[in-house]
Design an enzyme around this catalytic site. Structure first.
Site, PDB file in Angstrom:
ATOM      1  N   ASN A 137       0.831  -1.204   0.000  1.00 37.30           N
ATOM      2  CA  ASN A 137       0.000   0.000   0.000  1.00 37.30           C
ATOM      3  C   ASN A 137       0.871   1.261   0.000  1.00 37.30           C
ATOM      4  OD1 ASN A 137      -2.634   1.504   0.633  1.00 37.30           O
ATOM      5  ND2 ASN A 137      -1.277   2.124   2.311  1.00 37.30           N
ATOM      6  N   HIS A 138       2.052   1.135   0.612  1.00 37.58           N
ATOM      7  CA  HIS A 138       2.916   2.307   0.775  1.00 37.58           C
ATOM      8  C   HIS A 138       4.360   1.861   0.852  1.00 37.58           C
ATOM      9  CE1 HIS A 138       1.462   0.784   4.704  1.00 37.58           C
ATOM     10  NE2 HIS A 138       2.742   0.789   4.982  1.00 37.58           N
ATOM     11  N   GLN A 181       4.932   7.196   5.532  1.00 42.34           N
ATOM     12  CA  GLN A 181       4.579   6.051   4.679  1.00 42.34           C
ATOM     13  C   GLN A 181       3.740   6.526   3.489  1.00 42.34           C
ATOM     14  OE1 GLN A 181       2.697   3.851   7.870  1.00 42.34           O
ATOM     15  NE2 GLN A 181       4.347   2.334   7.922  1.00 42.34           N
ATOM     16  N   ASP A 184       1.722   6.663   0.170  1.00 48.96           N
ATOM     17  CA  ASP A 184       0.994   5.591  -0.521  1.00 48.96           C
ATOM     18  C   ASP A 184       1.493   5.404  -1.941  1.00 48.96           C
ATOM     19  OD1 ASP A 184      -0.534   5.189   1.686  1.00 48.96           O
ATOM     20  OD2 ASP A 184      -2.317   6.226   0.935  1.00 48.96           O
ATOM     21  N   ARG A 215       0.732 -12.585   3.545  1.00 49.64           N
ATOM     22  CA  ARG A 215      -0.272 -11.888   4.338  1.00 49.64           C
ATOM     23  C   ARG A 215      -0.288 -10.483   3.732  1.00 49.64           C
ATOM     24  NH1 ARG A 215      -0.181  -6.953   7.416  1.00 49.64           N
ATOM     25  NH2 ARG A 215      -1.774  -7.092   9.005  1.00 49.64           N
ATOM     26  N   ASP A 270      -1.088  -6.749   3.510  1.00 50.57           N
ATOM     27  CA  ASP A 270      -1.347  -5.646   4.424  1.00 50.57           C
ATOM     28  C   ASP A 270      -2.412  -4.710   3.841  1.00 50.57           C
ATOM     29  OD1 ASP A 270      -0.186  -4.279   6.869  1.00 50.57           O
ATOM     30  OD2 ASP A 270       0.076  -2.662   5.430  1.00 50.57           O
ATOM     31  N   LEU A 274      -5.412  -0.392  -0.152  1.00 49.44           N
ATOM     32  CA  LEU A 274      -4.690  -0.576  -1.410  1.00 49.44           C
ATOM     33  C   LEU A 274      -5.631  -0.385  -2.595  1.00 49.44           C
ATOM     34  CD1 LEU A 274      -2.011  -1.775  -2.757  1.00 49.44           C
ATOM     35  CD2 LEU A 274      -3.187  -3.971  -2.668  1.00 49.44           C
ATOM     36  N   GLU A 331      -5.617  -8.720   5.085  1.00 47.44           N
ATOM     37  CA  GLU A 331      -6.069  -7.904   6.218  1.00 47.44           C
ATOM     38  C   GLU A 331      -7.203  -7.012   5.708  1.00 47.44           C
ATOM     39  OE1 GLU A 331      -4.295  -4.685   9.454  1.00 47.44           O
ATOM     40  OE2 GLU A 331      -3.669  -4.588   7.371  1.00 47.44           O
ATOM     41  N   HIS A 341      -0.412  -8.511  16.085  1.00 47.77           N
ATOM     42  CA  HIS A 341       0.654  -7.597  16.486  1.00 47.77           C
ATOM     43  C   HIS A 341       0.162  -6.165  16.643  1.00 47.77           C
ATOM     44  CE1 HIS A 341       0.179  -7.331  12.204  1.00 47.77           C
ATOM     45  NE2 HIS A 341       0.777  -6.172  12.218  1.00 47.77           N
ATOM     46  N   ASP A 342      -1.053  -5.879  16.179  1.00 47.13           N
ATOM     47  CA  ASP A 342      -1.594  -4.520  16.271  1.00 47.13           C
ATOM     48  C   ASP A 342      -2.418  -4.365  17.546  1.00 47.13           C
ATOM     49  OD1 ASP A 342      -0.500  -3.370  13.966  1.00 47.13           O
ATOM     50  OD2 ASP A 342      -1.996  -4.369  12.714  1.00 47.13           O
TER      51      ASP A 342
HETATM   52  C1  NOJ Z   1      -1.310  -2.857   9.029  1.00 49.31           C
HETATM   53  C2  NOJ Z   1      -0.288  -3.476   9.908  1.00 49.31           C
HETATM   54  O1  NOJ Z   1      -0.856  -4.593  10.538  1.00 49.31           O
HETATM   55  C3  NOJ Z   1       0.149  -2.412  10.891  1.00 49.31           C
HETATM   56  O2  NOJ Z   1       1.010  -2.948  11.862  1.00 49.31           O
HETATM   57  C4  NOJ Z   1       0.798  -1.287  10.149  1.00 49.31           C
HETATM   58  O3  NOJ Z   1       1.104  -0.232  11.031  1.00 49.31           O
HETATM   59  C5  NOJ Z   1      -0.129  -0.759   9.064  1.00 49.31           C
HETATM   60  N1  NOJ Z   1      -0.713  -1.815   8.279  1.00 49.31           N
HETATM   61  C6  NOJ Z   1       0.634   0.146   8.130  1.00 49.31           C
HETATM   62  O4  NOJ Z   1       1.503  -0.653   7.352  1.00 49.31           O
END
Ligand code: NOJ
Ligand code: CA
Length: 556
Positions: A107-108, A172, A174, A202, A204, A209, A248, A315-316
């Site tokens: 995406n970026h 970041q 895009d 996986r 993102d 996107l 995601e 992880h988020d």
């Molecule tokens: C989703 C990822 O899971 C997250 O950790 C990230 O900060 C954002 N995308 C930006 O890439």
């Protein structure tokens, strides 16, 4: 369907394990986890029963978003090792029966990526159109994804006097996927990692996107965003017959089907079930299965080859953004009442065991539930031993602490001085002296041994990944009873979200003369010839029952 076909569609019954190389195992003792460390822990993951390893971003990065800010899509961050080390990880994982997938962050890029450095150096740069530029930011803007740090999705570039778009942090920018040259570059990135032995990605931030128009209200549009996603999947299929795209996509139910490619199933192979995850926590908070049941029943129909990825933690932040404000407040009150436990006004920065006050019955019930839901389970490293978070770390970093391998120095993650570690090791009740692999590995009653058993039975029971799912209505709201039927096989999973013991009535159709074998406890229970039973369940209890016809010569 025969075993030949089911094993081709390996993602339908995979057990996925997500890890960040940086925090998993430090082999050269410089304080930073590395690929050699991962390679040396693959036998641990194989022993746990993992079949697919998801490596979080390992690319060169200024590391301002934990590696999701990439400066080179074709290389490995030198702090972690080099491409040769990665190939060793992939090869060894394959040898142990595990596939490896990589985070694909297209995406970026980082604002330090050579493409962006060139793009912002001049409006005439050949890379200018790799990114999205405007003279003025649009009047209508979305809420920034990270509202604690950003106030806009557009950043002014002084030198070239235009704004560039960034859905996430301003560092970041895009990528402009409406540019065919960028799309070609993205295909090469996929092709590169597949050629190196990855089994997929996986992906993102998939909606960001694709939704160039909807997100930014601009004139920079992909004519048919889903045609683009289809083309990525087709490309992957050509390069690797059984490679996956695990997307995601945190969107409401009505918007999810199209990301699978609907009944054709020709876009994302898998999607994380963000709705199911959020409703699961609401159900746990209320001790009422209702919200989770509704979430499961509202999953859109699709191709039988598509799959949901179930998870309790990633992880988020544990996002609760799809709950109503009141519902979110309930979950906050139950599992993260203090402000430092919350982030962005929408999520929790905690891991499961501290949220459940360390109650082993509840923790096990949650993981039993997770592994019994229709779909493919995904674990975030450390969940299998019940690691906790570090609330001293900023925001999402709270759950990104080093893996705890033993009770010794730095939890066995590294021999470096504690001050040199990539992140401090968790301290206190969830620190390595209480929570670590070494101790739990020797203890048949540990959480690790429990999760290993869940995985063994999950892998032995194609019903979970493939089966038709049905709820068995219950008089008690706290009890979730569901069946999964696949071919001749039938499972019943019972979960008591409440603390009161319950007698669970079940009524199954067409069982004939059968009994119920509890896969986890080994108990055998009888079923009447018309398919009825009352099964005792302790407070926060759980059972996985296999319906076994008598006599069934195939059971073992
Ligand atoms: C989703 C990822 O899971 C997250 O950790 C990230 O900060 C954002 N995308 C930006 O890439
Ligand atoms: Ca290292």
């Amino acid at each position: 369907m025969s075993i030949t076909e089911t094993s081709d569609l390996w993602w339908k019954s995979a057990v996925v394990y997500c890890l960040d190389v940086e925090t998993f195992m430090d082999w050269n003792n410089d304080g930073i986890g590395d690929l050699e460390g991962v390679a040396n822990r693959l036998d641990y993951l194989a022993e746990l029963g993992i079949t697919c390893l998801w490596l979080m971003p390992f690319y060169p990065t200024p590391d301002r978003d934990d590696g999701y800010d990439i400066t080179d899509f074709y290389a490995v961050d030198s702090r972690l090792g080099h491409l040769g080390d990665l190939v060793e990880v992939i090869r060894t994982a394959n040898d142990r029966g595990m596939r490896v997938i990589a985070d694909l962050v297209i995406n970026h890029t980082s604002d330090q990526h050579p493409w962006f450095l060139s793009a912002r150096s001049s409006r005439d740069s050949p890379f200018r159109d790799y990114y999205v530029w405007r003279d003025e930011p649009p009047k209508e803007q979305r809420e920034p994804v990270f509202p604690d740090e950003e106030t806009s999705n557009w950043e002014y570039d002084k030198k070239t006097k235009q704004y560039y778009q960034h859905v996430f942090y301003k560092h970041q920018p895009d990528l402009n996927v409406t540019n065919p040259v960028v799309r070609d570059e993205i295909a090469k990135i996929l092709g590169f990692w597949i050629q190196l032995g990855m089994s997929g990605f996986r992906v993102d931030a998939v909606p960001f996107l694709l939704e160039t128009e909807a997100v930014m209200g601009g004139d920079n549009l992909l004519p048919d965003p889903h045609a683009y996603l289809r083309s990525l999947r087709a490309f992957l299929g050509r390069r690797s017959g059984d490679g996956v795209l695990l997307g995601e996509v945190n969107l409401p139910r009505e918007e999810q089907s199209v990301f699978f490619g609907g009944a054709d199933g020709d876009e994302l192979t898998m999607q994380f079930d963000f709705i199911g995850m959020q409703k699961m926590y609401l159900s746990l908070a209320r001790e009422d299965a209702g919200p989770l049941v509704e979430a499961l029943q509202s999953r859109p129909d699709g191709s039988p080859d598509s799959q949901w990825a179930n998870f309790a933690r990633n992880h988020d932040e544990l996002t609760l953004d799809k709950l109503s404000e009141d519902e979110r407040a309930e979950v906050f009150a139950a599992f993260g009442p203090e402000e430092r436990m919350q982030v962005y006004g929408r999520g929790l920065v905690r891991r499961v065991p501290p949220m459940l006050a360390g109650d082993p019955r509840r923790i096990r019930m949650l993981y039993s539930l997770l592994f019994s839901l229709p779909g493919t389970p995904v674990l975030f490293y450390g969940e299998e031993i019940g690691m906790g978070e570090d609330l001293e770390q900023k925001g999402r970093m709270a759950v990104r602490t080093p893996m705890q391998w033993n009770p010794g120095r730095n939890g066995g993650f590294s021999d470096a001085a504690p001050a040199d570690l990539v992140s401090p090791v968790v301290e206190g009740g969830f620190g390595p002296s209480h929570v670590n692999v070494q101790t739990q590995r020797r203890d048949p009653d540990s959480l690790l041994s429990f999760i290993r058993r869940l995985i063994r039975h999950y892998r032995n029971s194609p019903e979970f990944g493939w089966g038709a799912f049905e709820i068995l209505e219950q008089p008690r709201p706290a009890v979730l009873a569901h069946t999964l039927v696949w071919g001749d096989g039938r499972l019943v999973a019972l979960h008591n979200l409440g603390s009161e013991p319950a007698d669970v009535p079940i009524l199954l159709k067409d069982t004939g003369k059968s009994q119920l074998n509890d896969l986890l406890s080994g108990e055998v229970m009888s079923l009447t010839d018309d398919g009825q039973a009352r099964i005792p369940l302790e407070g926060y209890g759980h059972r996985w029952l296999r319906v076994v016809r008598e006599p069934d010569t195939r059971q073992y």
